[in-house]
Design a protein around this motif. Structure first.
Motif, PDB file in Angstrom:
ATOM      1  N   ILE A   1      44.337  33.729  34.826  1.00  0.00           N
ATOM      2  CA  ILE A   1      45.453  32.953  35.464  1.00  0.00           C
ATOM      3  C   ILE A   1      45.602  32.015  34.313  1.00  0.00           C
ATOM      4  O   ILE A   1      46.986  31.016  34.427  1.00  0.00           O
ATOM      5  N   LEU A   2      44.821  31.383  33.733  1.00  0.00           N
ATOM      6  CA  LEU A   2      44.303  30.012  33.160  1.00  0.00           C
ATOM      7  C   LEU A   2      45.331  30.194  31.875  1.00  0.00           C
ATOM      8  O   LEU A   2      46.407  29.400  31.100  1.00  0.00           O
TER       9      LEU A   2
ATOM     10  N   PRO B   1      50.237  32.071  31.503  1.00  0.00           N
ATOM     11  CA  PRO B   1      51.234  31.496  31.510  1.00  0.00           C
ATOM     12  C   PRO B   1      51.405  30.937  30.768  1.00  0.00           C
ATOM     13  O   PRO B   1      51.934  30.155  29.665  1.00  0.00           O
ATOM     14  N   THR B   2      50.048  29.616  30.146  1.00  0.00           N
ATOM     15  CA  THR B   2      50.070  28.936  29.054  1.00  0.00           C
ATOM     16  C   THR B   2      50.812  29.189  27.298  1.00  0.00           C
ATOM     17  O   THR B   2      50.717  29.112  26.489  1.00  0.00           O
TER      18      THR B   2
ATOM     19  N   LEU C   1      52.315  31.738  27.795  1.00  0.00           N
ATOM     20  CA  LEU C   1      53.737  32.089  27.567  1.00  0.00           C
ATOM     21  C   LEU C   1      54.978  31.962  26.023  1.00  0.00           C
ATOM     22  O   LEU C   1      55.793  32.751  25.743  1.00  0.00           O
ATOM     23  N   PRO C   2      54.663  30.703  25.840  1.00  0.00           N
ATOM     24  CA  PRO C   2      55.894  30.366  25.049  1.00  0.00           C
ATOM     25  C   PRO C   2      55.739  30.706  23.420  1.00  0.00           C
ATOM     26  O   PRO C   2      56.752  31.167  22.155  1.00  0.00           O
TER      27      PRO C   2
ATOM     28  N   LEU D   1      58.223  33.770  21.453  1.00  0.00           N
ATOM     29  CA  LEU D   1      58.789  33.557  20.185  1.00  0.00           C
ATOM     30  C   LEU D   1      58.183  34.842  19.250  1.00  0.00           C
ATOM     31  O   LEU D   1      59.974  35.225  18.675  1.00  0.00           O
TER      32      LEU D   1
ATOM     33  N   LEU E   1      59.412  27.312  14.211  1.00  0.00           N
ATOM     34  CA  LEU E   1      59.178  27.032  15.379  1.00  0.00           C
ATOM     35  C   LEU E   1      57.747  27.566  15.915  1.00  0.00           C
ATOM     36  O   LEU E   1      56.963  26.726  16.842  1.00  0.00           O
TER      37      LEU E   1
ATOM     38  N   LEU F   1      54.120  25.122  16.584  1.00  0.00           N
ATOM     39  CA  LEU F   1      53.221  25.295  17.631  1.00  0.00           C
ATOM     40  C   LEU F   1      52.372  25.859  17.267  1.00  0.00           C
ATOM     41  O   LEU F   1      51.340  25.384  17.919  1.00  0.00           O
TER      42      LEU F   1
ATOM     43  N   LEU G   1      45.727  19.902  19.694  1.00  0.00           N
ATOM     44  CA  LEU G   1      45.376  20.050  20.561  1.00  0.00           C
ATOM     45  C   LEU G   1      44.009  20.058  21.304  1.00  0.00           C
ATOM     46  O   LEU G   1      43.348  19.611  21.954  1.00  0.00           O
TER      47      LEU G   1
ATOM     48  N   ILE H   1      57.996  29.569  34.992  1.00  0.00           N
ATOM     49  CA  ILE H   1      56.377  29.823  34.777  1.00  0.00           C
ATOM     50  C   ILE H   1      55.930  28.465  34.440  1.00  0.00           C
ATOM     51  O   ILE H   1      54.714  28.385  34.368  1.00  0.00           O
TER      52      ILE H   1
ATOM     53  N   ILE I   1      52.261  27.925  35.614  1.00  0.00           N
ATOM     54  CA  ILE I   1      51.578  27.391  34.152  1.00  0.00           C
ATOM     55  C   ILE I   1      50.214  26.101  35.393  1.00  0.00           C
ATOM     56  O   ILE I   1      49.453  25.902  35.453  1.00  0.00           O
TER      57      ILE I   1
ATOM     58  N   ALA J   1      48.213  21.479  29.731  1.00  0.00           N
ATOM     59  CA  ALA J   1      49.205  22.826  30.183  1.00  0.00           C
ATOM     60  C   ALA J   1      51.010  21.661  30.598  1.00  0.00           C
ATOM     61  O   ALA J   1      51.778  22.396  30.243  1.00  0.00           O
TER      62      ALA J   1
ATOM     63  N   THR K   1      51.521  19.880  27.733  1.00  0.00           N
ATOM     64  CA  THR K   1      52.138  20.483  26.823  1.00  0.00           C
ATOM     65  C   THR K   1      53.048  21.589  26.584  1.00  0.00           C
ATOM     66  O   THR K   1      53.828  22.178  25.886  1.00  0.00           O
ATOM     67  N   MET K   2      52.850  22.451  27.272  1.00  0.00           N
ATOM     68  CA  MET K   2      52.737  24.344  27.284  1.00  0.00           C
ATOM     69  C   MET K   2      53.985  23.989  28.123  1.00  0.00           C
ATOM     70  O   MET K   2      54.709  24.697  27.239  1.00  0.00           O
TER      71      MET K   2
ATOM     72  N   ILE L   1      56.707  22.427  26.142  1.00  0.00           N
ATOM     73  CA  ILE L   1      57.284  22.994  25.766  1.00  0.00           C
ATOM     74  C   ILE L   1      58.610  24.070  25.865  1.00  0.00           C
ATOM     75  O   ILE L   1      59.557  24.458  26.030  1.00  0.00           O
ATOM     76  N   LEU L   2      57.597  24.461  27.389  1.00  0.00           N
ATOM     77  CA  LEU L   2      58.752  26.060  27.512  1.00  0.00           C
ATOM     78  C   LEU L   2      59.733  25.494  28.415  1.00  0.00           C
ATOM     79  O   LEU L   2      61.082  25.955  28.276  1.00  0.00           O
TER      80      LEU L   2
ATOM     81  N   VAL M   1      62.036  23.140  25.143  1.00  0.00           N
ATOM     82  CA  VAL M   1      62.339  24.054  23.541  1.00  0.00           C
ATOM     83  C   VAL M   1      62.562  25.128  23.043  1.00  0.00           C
ATOM     84  O   VAL M   1      63.719  25.532  22.776  1.00  0.00           O
ATOM     85  N   ILE M   2      61.996  25.898  24.096  1.00  0.00           N
ATOM     86  CA  ILE M   2      62.348  27.385  23.825  1.00  0.00           C
ATOM     87  C   ILE M   2      64.200  27.447  24.763  1.00  0.00           C
ATOM     88  O   ILE M   2      64.593  28.735  23.983  1.00  0.00           O
TER      89      ILE M   2
END
Lengths: 222, 223
Positions: free
Chosen positions: A165-166, A169-170, A172-173, A177, A200, A204, A211, B117, B121, B149, B151-152, B155-156, B159-160
């Motif tokens: 669960i952590l 979702p993180t 997904l970007p 892509l 991109l 990323l 990070l 999303i 997060i 979280a 940052t992501m 982006i979501l 940017v996307i």
């Protein structure tokens, strides 16, 4: 320079323990065989599989594969060893060795998964080279995210519940892509059409990487 | 008069103005939007508030990692909870707007998916805090996850969606808010609405922080 040598030894240690424990790698291979065979059975008699479904199934299988591989990075059996590392290495080198290990193993596993999917479900990919590039970039980003979130979840009392669960979702970007890039490779679209996605994803990758290097020392100390 | 009191009064006045003017002013007639354009004053500010609160919580998380003060952890945690609440409100108001303009409760749109999303997060963030028993460790880990979280999520959301066409203004082939000729009558309510809702969000957060300070003082964690 000293940092670099420790890093080299840490990475060597990761792969040595991986080599000694070959059963682990076979378990990943068996997982891939199982998944691709389940997909084969599931689509049996439905008259072939749509390329986009193929793509999605492949990425889901490699997502779970990467999760399993990185989950092992911070196993609880290493608790005693951890204090030893604490005295001899820096957190950045320790994390980097885990990331490199996670990336290499999950890349190899994804390639095997790619071959297994091609065997059971046919290979609809038109631009093989770009597809492999997408796998490399995608698993690279995913292994960093999974390593960091496993390190976070390792501190909680419910590690196995927290990791998915952590991290789903993180991640997904990255998935959006890389699935898109892989779809471009699947349809055989010219390379300069998917420059956007490649740039991109690369950006990323750099963001996630810096990070995690910046944040991990805080987890390490606590 | 103290600054915080002045801000509270401004917030009340602005929101009274937004509710009165938002339902009463003459709005421009648009083809599909019709009267639902009034939702602009209630739906869009929710997202602005959510993002603002998350940005503030990011600031406190970074400050916590630098100075290790319990106050910063309490502040950053409460900003996140209130921002999730505003995110849910933004989702509900957006669903109503989508139903009456695009015809469905949930539309396949990159911006909606992205913001959903972003909520996914932030919800594990609350769970993560429940599962770490030790207080100091909990504060550090949640600060680390909060930075990651944000940052992501950033982006979501920002940017996307730019990559694909969206039904929302400002993405893909759609014009942005400025070109959308939001004429001056709308703007006269929209900007006060944004400021008013953000102030309300801050106010709720401050009340929650106050309660948490009292609890922490009772447990003798604060001095």
């Amino acid at each position: 320079m000293k940092e670099y040598i420790t890093l080299k030894w840490l990475i060597k240690k990761e792969f040595l323990s991986f080599k000694r424990n070959t059963a682990l790698f076979y378990s990943y291979l068996l997982y891939i065989l199982g998944v691709s065979f389940i997909c084969y059975i599931g689509f049996l008699g439905s008259g072939g599989i749509h390329p986009r479904t193929w793509n999605t199934l492949f990425w889901i299988s490699s997502l779970f594969g990467t999760m399993h591989i990185c989950y092992r990075s911070f196993s609880s059996s290493e608790k005693g060893l951890f204090y030893y590392y604490y005295t001899i290495t820096s957190p950045e080198a320790y994390l980097l060795s885990k990331i490199v290990y996670g990336f290499v193993v999950s890349f190899i596993t994804s390639i095997c998964s790619y071959l297994a999917f091609s065997l059971f479900l046919g290979n609809p990919v038109q631009n093989q080279f770009l597809y492999l590039g997408a796998i490399a970039l995608g698993t690279g980003c995913l292994s960093i995210i999974f390593t960091l979130t496993t390190a976070i979840a390792d501190k909680s009392s419910e590690k196995s519940a927290m990791v998915p669960i952590l991290s789903f979702p993180t991640s997904l970007p990255v998935l959006i892509l890389s699935v898109k890039l892989a779809k471009n490779a699947l349809d055989g679209i010219a390379l300069n059409e998917s420059i956007d996605e490649i740039v991109l994803l690369g950006a990323l990758f750099l963001i996630i990487f810096t990070l995690s290097i910046l944040l991990y020392p805080f987890i390490w100390r606590s | 008069m103290k600054v915080s009191t002045a801000l509270k009064i401004t917030c009340i006045l602005l929101l009274v103005y937004v509710y009165a003017a938002g339902f009463l002013i003459e709005v421009p007639r648009r083809a599909i939007l019709n009267e639902t354009i009034r939702n602009l004053f209630f739906h869009v500010p929710m997202w602005f508030t959510m993002i603002t609160l998350q940005a503030i919580s990011l600031y406190y998380s970074i400050r916590f990692l630098r100075k290790k003060k319990v106050e910063d952890d309490i502040k950053s945690y409460n900003h996140v909870t209130v921002s999730i609440f505003f995110g849910l409100l933004g989702f509900v108001t957006g669903m109503f707007w989508a139903k009456f303009t695009w015809g469905e409760w949930v539309v396949n749109d990159p911006k909606i998916i992205g913001s959903f999303i972003a909520l996914l997060i932030y919800l594990p963030f609350l769970l993560l805090r429940k599962f770490i028993p030790e207080k100091e460790q909990r504060a550090v880990i949640s600060a680390v996850y909060n930075i990651f979280a944000f940052t992501m999520g950033f982006i979501l959301i920002f940017v996307i969606p730019r990559l694909t066409d969206s039904l929302h203004p400002g993405n893909g082939g759609n014009p942005g808010l400025n070109m959308y000729d939001v004429d001056n009558t709308l703007r006269m309510v929209f900007y006060p609405a944004v400021i008013g809702w953000i102030l309300l969000g801050r106010w709720i957060t401050k009340l929650k922080i106050g309660v948490d300070y009292l609890i922490a003082k009772k447990n003798e964690e604060l001095d």
